[in-house]
Design a protein around this motif. Structure first.
Motif, mmCIF file in Angstrom:
data_model
loop_
_atom_site.group_PDB
_atom_site.id
_atom_site.type_symbol
_atom_site.label_atom_id
_atom_site.label_comp_id
_atom_site.label_asym_id
_atom_site.label_seq_id
_atom_site.Cartn_x
_atom_site.Cartn_y
_atom_site.Cartn_z
ATOM 1 N N TRP B 74 96.521 0.994 67.643
ATOM 2 C CA TRP B 74 97.266 1.692 66.579
ATOM 3 C C TRP B 74 96.617 1.478 65.209
ATOM 4 C CZ3 TRP B 74 99.425 4.922 69.277
ATOM 5 C CH2 TRP B 74 100.278 4.637 70.339
ATOM 6 N N TYR B 75 96.186 0.228 64.956
ATOM 7 C CA TYR B 75 95.732 -0.083 63.616
ATOM 8 C C TYR B 75 94.241 0.181 63.396
ATOM 9 C CZ TYR B 75 95.042 -2.429 59.184
ATOM 10 O OH TYR B 75 94.720 -2.696 57.878
ATOM 11 N N PHE B 76 93.404 -0.277 64.347
ATOM 12 C CA PHE B 76 91.961 -0.112 64.163
ATOM 13 C C PHE B 76 91.434 1.144 64.841
ATOM 14 C CE2 PHE B 76 92.520 -4.818 64.047
ATOM 15 C CZ PHE B 76 92.196 -4.988 62.715
ATOM 16 N N GLY B 77 92.156 1.615 65.871
ATOM 17 C CA GLY B 77 91.664 2.749 66.650
ATOM 18 C C GLY B 77 92.017 4.096 66.043
ATOM 19 N N LEU B 78 93.273 4.250 65.635
ATOM 20 C CA LEU B 78 93.723 5.566 65.153
ATOM 21 C C LEU B 78 92.940 6.101 63.952
ATOM 22 C CD1 LEU B 78 97.603 5.690 65.621
ATOM 23 C CD2 LEU B 78 95.797 6.716 66.999
ATOM 24 N N PRO B 79 92.472 5.236 63.021
ATOM 25 C CA PRO B 79 91.694 5.782 61.899
ATOM 26 C C PRO B 79 90.507 6.606 62.356
ATOM 27 C CG PRO B 79 92.330 3.545 61.413
ATOM 28 C CD PRO B 79 92.770 3.809 62.823
ATOM 29 N N HIS B 80 89.985 6.302 63.543
ATOM 30 C CA HIS B 80 88.846 7.074 64.038
ATOM 31 C C HIS B 80 89.211 8.508 64.346
ATOM 32 C CE1 HIS B 80 85.920 3.809 64.315
ATOM 33 N NE2 HIS B 80 86.958 3.049 64.611
ATOM 34 N N VAL B 81 90.493 8.777 64.575
ATOM 35 C CA VAL B 81 90.898 10.178 64.751
ATOM 36 C C VAL B 81 91.641 10.655 63.503
ATOM 37 C CG1 VAL B 81 90.900 10.159 67.259
ATOM 38 C CG2 VAL B 81 92.967 9.456 66.024
ATOM 39 N N GLY B 82 91.457 9.927 62.408
ATOM 40 C CA GLY B 82 91.974 10.403 61.126
ATOM 41 C C GLY B 82 93.414 10.029 60.837
ATOM 42 N N ILE B 83 93.984 9.126 61.650
ATOM 43 C CA ILE B 83 95.356 8.702 61.370
ATOM 44 C C ILE B 83 95.329 7.271 60.831
ATOM 45 C CG2 ILE B 83 97.644 8.312 62.354
ATOM 46 C CD1 ILE B 83 96.828 10.327 64.552
ATOM 47 N N TYR B 84 95.820 7.100 59.621
ATOM 48 C CA TYR B 84 95.805 5.770 59.020
ATOM 49 C C TYR B 84 97.217 5.233 58.929
ATOM 50 C CZ TYR B 84 91.043 6.960 57.811
ATOM 51 O OH TYR B 84 89.720 7.325 57.893
ATOM 52 N N LEU B 85 97.466 4.111 59.613
ATOM 53 C CA LEU B 85 98.782 3.471 59.553
ATOM 54 C C LEU B 85 98.650 2.184 58.755
ATOM 55 C CD1 LEU B 85 99.960 3.803 63.268
ATOM 56 C CD2 LEU B 85 100.491 5.310 61.345
ATOM 57 N N ALA B 90 101.972 0.067 61.780
ATOM 58 C CA ALA B 90 101.312 -0.086 63.075
ATOM 59 C C ALA B 90 102.024 -1.147 63.919
ATOM 60 C CB ALA B 90 99.851 -0.470 62.873
ATOM 61 N N SER B 91 102.437 -2.232 63.258
ATOM 62 C CA SER B 91 103.125 -3.295 63.999
ATOM 63 C C SER B 91 104.471 -2.821 64.529
ATOM 64 C CB SER B 91 103.349 -4.509 63.093
ATOM 65 O OG SER B 91 102.137 -4.948 62.549
ATOM 66 N N VAL B 92 105.279 -2.188 63.653
ATOM 67 C CA VAL B 92 106.601 -1.732 64.104
ATOM 68 C C VAL B 92 106.448 -0.722 65.236
ATOM 69 C CG1 VAL B 92 108.663 -0.451 63.427
ATOM 70 C CG2 VAL B 92 107.755 -2.207 61.921
ATOM 71 N N LEU B 93 105.465 0.177 65.103
ATOM 72 C CA LEU B 93 105.227 1.168 66.157
ATOM 73 C C LEU B 93 104.867 0.476 67.473
ATOM 74 C CD1 LEU B 93 104.794 4.202 66.874
ATOM 75 C CD2 LEU B 93 102.386 3.863 66.301
ATOM 76 N N GLY B 94 103.932 -0.457 67.380
ATOM 77 C CA GLY B 94 103.499 -1.169 68.585
ATOM 78 C C GLY B 94 104.634 -1.939 69.236
#
Lengths: 262, 223
Positions: B74-85, B90-94
């Motif tokens: 969620w935190y390090f991976g999503l930025p690669h598809v343009g989503i920044y949490l 990211a923690s609450v989502l996870g």
């Protein structure tokens, strides 16, 4: 309002007509084409050995079990059970009483009755509560309104479940061995509530082995075995002078077991 | 004396700051996780074929992958598809998604334990399936799921410490920083342990109270 001696056509016509219901589970055929119709105010009693299909037949009538074949008409209207809203509307008009009561465990007696008034009939809370109390009164349990199912005896639970069904103003009631799960001394209180219903002209189909009750009150007794109706007729005929050998055998057995007295 | 002063001046303020972040993480995660768990649990029992399948896949995925891996995604991976949490989001989502998967299992078990007769009775009265689940099944099922779900909530309090792995500095994060600056690992982590113990005990009391409060007459525990 009809004048004396005149019977209207609508009264002669069956209120509920069930035609050729079939049901199979895998290879076992539970119902092999059962038909039954009942007129307003009649009481029909289903008897027969367990496993004979009585319970499945009753559950097919309000589509708790979906029959493989067969048609049902309520007041002349054919029921399309695949149509969800029509099915829900139809079920509201056909009350069902189960052998093991099936009260909602998390609701008190009065809540058990009002819950369907509020959530199915969409009544307001206040009139729903009043109606629920009136139905409890009718089955003699007004004083137990706030008791939870686990705090009621079997007979009381069954009376609450009858009150719950009555509150929906059903046109027909289906009773699936309503006294079979009860201690002998509790059977009487439930039968007396059912007797009141008969006296008030409720239309009912009831599976039971209470022979005395059936003899006194049934308009017709239907003997079912092995997924078929073997014989039907007025109580006296079926209980003491049945044509079919199996019917005679069965009737003499339950008469012996459940006695002549009611 | 020096130890006490250190505890009072350094450890406690930092840990209270971290505690606040932890609670801000735990409360929404617990709430969302529980909601997801109830929804998914109910779908897995009463949903249509497609809904059931999707719910099953969700549980298999989020129960099967380590939570740290999920958080990193969620935190390090999503930025690669343009989503920044943010680290917090990211923690609450996870936490919510992971805890929802576990809750759904407790809820599913509880729903399956409701006797079929009550469903038949509700249907016979003309209840729609949705109303039957909402009004007859869930109120009973959730009471039975409560001990299991409570367990999951307690567990959530403890795994919320993983948030510091994605730079959300909560209780454990604060402690880590403080300890590596002062080299007083024993004192700092002992104090952190006490903080978590208190949190868990308070949650445990609350859950116990809730359980007692929701007990139905005639269903009291046999003691």
């Amino acid at each position: 309002m009809e004048s004396a001696g005149f019977v209207s056509i609508s009264e002669m016509e069956p209120i509920l007509r069930v035609e050729n219901v079939r049901k199979r589970y895998g290879k076992r055929e539970i119902l092999k084409g059962v038909s039954l119709s009942i007129r307003r105010g009649e009481l029909k009693v289903l008897i027969g050995p367990s496993g004979g299909g009585k319970s499945t037949f009753l559950q097919c009538i309000n589509y708790l079990v979906t029959p493989d074949e067969g048609d049902i008409w309520l007041e002349g209207r054919h029921i399309d059970h695949t149509h969800k809203r029509e099915l829900y509307r139809y079920r509201q008009q056909v009350g069902m009483i189960f052998q093991d009561f099936n009260l909602f465990d998390h609701l008190s007696a009065v809540q058990n009755i009002e819950v369907s008034l509020i959530h199915v009939k969409r009544m307001d809370r206040k009139p729903a509560r009043e109606r629920a109390m009136a139905e409890l009164e009718r089955v003699g349990l007004r004083g137990h309104a706030d008791h939870y199912p686990a705090q009621l005896s079997g007979g009381q639970k069954q009376r609450v479940s009858i009150a719950r069904a009555l509150a929906m103003d059903p046109k027909v009631m289906l009773l699936d061995e309503p006294t079979s799960a009860l201690d002998p001394e509790l059977i009487g209180e439930v039968l007396s509530v059912i007797k009141d219903l008969v006296a008030n002209g409720m239309t009912m189909i009831m599976a039971t082995h209470q022979i005395g009750f059936s003899r006194a009150l049934a308009d017709e007794i239907v003997f079912m075995e092995d997924g078929r109706i073997l014989e039907r007729g007025p109580p006296l005929k079926i209980l003491s002078d049945a044509k079919c050998e199996r019917t005679r055998e069965f009737c003499s057995k339950i008469t012996e077991l459940y006695g002549e007295a009611d | 004396m020096e130890e006490l002063l250190f505890l009072q001046r350094e450890i406690l303020p930092a840990l209270f700051k971290g505690l606040k972040v932890s609670i801000l993480l735990i409360v929404p995660s617990a709430f969302c996780g529980l909601c997801i768990g109830i929804l998914v649990g109910a779908l897995r029992v009463y949903g249509g074929a497609a809904a059931r399948r999707i719910a099953d896949i969700y549980v298999a995925l989020f129960r099967g992958v380590p939570l740290v891996v999920q958080l990193f995604t969620w935190y390090f991976g999503l930025p690669h598809v343009g989503i920044y949490l943010s680290p917090f989001t990211a923690s609450v989502l996870g936490f919510s998604l992971c805890s929802g998967a576990y809750h759904s299992e407790y809820v599913r078990g509880a729903l399956l334990s409701i006797k079929k007769g009550q469903l038949l009775a509700a249907q016979a009265l003309g209840f729609t399936k949705l109303r039957m689940v909402m009004i007859v099944i869930l109120p009973q099922g959730l009471r039975r799921a409560l001990p299991g779900c409570g367990n999951e909530l307690i567990y959530l309090i403890k795994y919320s410490s993983l948030a510091y792995m994605v730079t959300c500095i909560e209780l454990t994060g604060e402690a880590k920083i403080l300890a590596s600056h002062s080299f007083k690992y024993l004192e700092v982590f002992f104090a952190v342990g006490v903080f978590y113990l208190v949190l868990v005990s308070v949650a445990g009391r609350l859950l116990h109270y809730l359980e007692e409060h929701l007990t139905l007459p005639g269903f009291e525990h046999h003691r």
